[in-house]
Design an enzyme around this catalytic site. Structure first.
Site, PDB file in Angstrom:
ATOM      1  N   ARG A 153      -5.376   5.679  -7.864  1.00 61.09           N
ATOM      2  CA  ARG A 153      -5.089   7.043  -8.006  1.00 61.09           C
ATOM      3  C   ARG A 153      -4.993   7.424  -9.587  1.00 61.09           C
ATOM      4  O   ARG A 153      -5.681   8.538  -9.918  1.00 61.09           O
ATOM      5  CB  ARG A 153      -4.014   7.589  -7.129  1.00 61.09           C
ATOM      6  CG  ARG A 153      -4.114   7.282  -5.753  1.00 61.09           C
ATOM      7  CD  ARG A 153      -2.645   6.874  -4.951  1.00 61.09           C
ATOM      8  NE  ARG A 153      -2.110   8.571  -5.232  1.00 61.09           N
ATOM      9  CZ  ARG A 153      -0.650   8.614  -4.817  1.00 61.09           C
ATOM     10  NH1 ARG A 153       0.151   7.442  -4.601  1.00 61.09           N
ATOM     11  NH2 ARG A 153      -0.250   9.693  -4.976  1.00 61.09           N
ATOM     12  N   LEU A 168       0.795  -1.042   0.091  1.00 54.99           N
ATOM     13  CA  LEU A 168      -0.011  -0.038  -0.015  1.00 54.99           C
ATOM     14  C   LEU A 168       0.988   1.102  -0.002  1.00 54.99           C
ATOM     15  O   LEU A 168       1.900   1.155   0.699  1.00 54.99           O
ATOM     16  CB  LEU A 168      -1.012   0.081   1.239  1.00 54.99           C
ATOM     17  CG  LEU A 168      -1.922  -1.168   1.420  1.00 54.99           C
ATOM     18  CD1 LEU A 168      -2.709  -0.899   2.588  1.00 54.99           C
ATOM     19  CD2 LEU A 168      -2.979  -1.038   0.164  1.00 54.99           C
ATOM     20  N   ASP A 169       0.573   2.131  -0.778  1.00 54.87           N
ATOM     21  CA  ASP A 169       1.232   3.551  -0.574  1.00 54.87           C
ATOM     22  C   ASP A 169       1.461   4.051   0.638  1.00 54.87           C
ATOM     23  O   ASP A 169       0.862   3.708   1.522  1.00 54.87           O
ATOM     24  CB  ASP A 169       0.482   4.762  -1.562  1.00 54.87           C
ATOM     25  CG  ASP A 169       0.363   4.241  -3.117  1.00 54.87           C
ATOM     26  OD1 ASP A 169       1.381   3.301  -3.371  1.00 54.87           O
ATOM     27  OD2 ASP A 169      -0.353   4.721  -3.704  1.00 54.87           O
ATOM     28  N   LYS A 170       2.434   5.019   1.053  1.00 59.58           N
ATOM     29  CA  LYS A 170       2.517   5.543   2.356  1.00 59.58           C
ATOM     30  C   LYS A 170       1.450   5.962   2.817  1.00 59.58           C
ATOM     31  O   LYS A 170       1.202   5.759   3.949  1.00 59.58           O
ATOM     32  CB  LYS A 170       3.719   6.381   2.264  1.00 59.58           C
ATOM     33  CG  LYS A 170       4.060   7.173   3.545  1.00 59.58           C
ATOM     34  CD  LYS A 170       5.158   8.318   3.431  1.00 59.58           C
ATOM     35  CE  LYS A 170       5.126   8.912   4.585  1.00 59.58           C
ATOM     36  NZ  LYS A 170       6.198  10.304   4.350  1.00 59.58           N
TER      37      LYS A 170
END
Length: 310
Positions: A245, A143-145
């Protein structure tokens, strides 16, 4: 100023993948590190950037630009609070908070999820030197930060490979909750648009004609918010970097709080992107039992919803 070492070598292998050639030439680098260097444009073949899977054609001059940093090959255990939703001797399912980086990288070797996992499960260090683990240290997906939510992590190589197989076969169910800046034109839909590195900005991803297949399904949950915003449920059928995104921005409905693909100037006061991995289902790597987990929205995201309700 960050300094660099430049390594050059000529190879004559034809039909061999670029990443494998570099690993053979520079064995101190893991596969993940090599692929990251290639994707970040730090590798050239005869003066041109390429991609990890590119196959060489005849004699080629390869140049690798390596940042000079402290020795990051050893990942140190670090005690951090983790929200564990399930654990046994094979796997861990956790709820990642926003702000937590998953895996150590150049210039970011402490305070990551992997550091915390090694402190809680010391035996996972065995995967660091296991060539079969390919430097993944139990991480099956990321997962992205600034994305929160559910992740499954393998505690040994056999579980890692079994779970990786499920992700590749697309039998893992991954659902996300996102608040979008605009309501999609339809209540439900599927975005089927390939994704690759943005040729103009190498640190970003983009919808690119010859990119990797990427499919995202969406369904409207609620559109009763200020300024036309909408809450949606999204299902990932593939796992490309920044997929949700990029796809949401592609249809003109960027994720609230996403300053990379959405609005640079945010109007909600949110310090992260409104994206949460809310459901995860997969087969247990040892028993085959279908496991299903859900995660409620973090308090900060729920507060934003309440604030923006029209």
């Amino acid at each position: 100023m960050e300094s660099h070492n430049i390594v050059q070598f000529t190879v004559s292998e034809s039909g061999e993948r670029l990443d494998k050639i570099i690993i053979a030439q520079l064995p101190a680098l893991s596969r993940a590190q090599v692929q990251a260097l290639i994707k970040d444009g730090m590798v050239t073949v005869d003066g041109e950037t390429s991609k990890p899977s590119a196959k060489l054609k005849g004699e080629s001059l390869i140049q690798v630009t390596l940042p000079v940093v402290e020795d990051e090959s050893i990942i140190e255990p670090e005690s951090l609070d983790l929200d564990i939703r399930y654990e046994d001797e094979h796997i861990v399912v956790l709820n990642k908070p926003s702000g937590l980086v998953v895996h150590p990288g150049v210039g970011n070797v402490q305070g990551t999820l992997v550091n915390a996992l090694l402190a809680r499960y010391p035996e996972m260090i065995d995967m660091q030197d296991d060539p079969q683990a390919e430097g993944r240290m139990g991480i099956v997906h990321r997962l992205d930060k600034d994305t929160s939510g559910l992740m499954v992590v393998a505690r040994h190589v056999e579980a890692l490979y079994q779970l990786m197989g499920q992700f590749q076969a697309r039998t893992v169910e991954k659902y996300y909750t996102a608040l979008l800046e605009r309501r999609p034109k339809t209540n439900t839909g599927t975005i089927d648009a390939p994704i690759a590195r943005d040729p103009r900005q190498r640190k970003r991803m983009a919808v690119v004609r010859d990119g990797k297949p990427a499919v995202t399904e969406f369904e409207l949950i609620d559109d009763n918010f200020l300024d036309g915003r909408a809450l949606v449920c999204l299902r990932l059928h593939t796992g490309r970097t920044h997929q949700i995104r990029v796809h949401m921005a592609f249809i003109g409905c960027p994720v609230v709080g996403d300053i990379v693909y959405g609005y640079r100037k945010q109007r909600t006061g949110l310090k992260r992107q409104f994206l949460h991995a809310s459901e995860l289902a997969f087969d247990h790597p040892a028993t085959g039992e279908r496991l299903h987990f859900t995660s409620e929205l973090p308090v900060g995201l729920q507060n934003i919803l309440d604030k923006l309700r029209s």
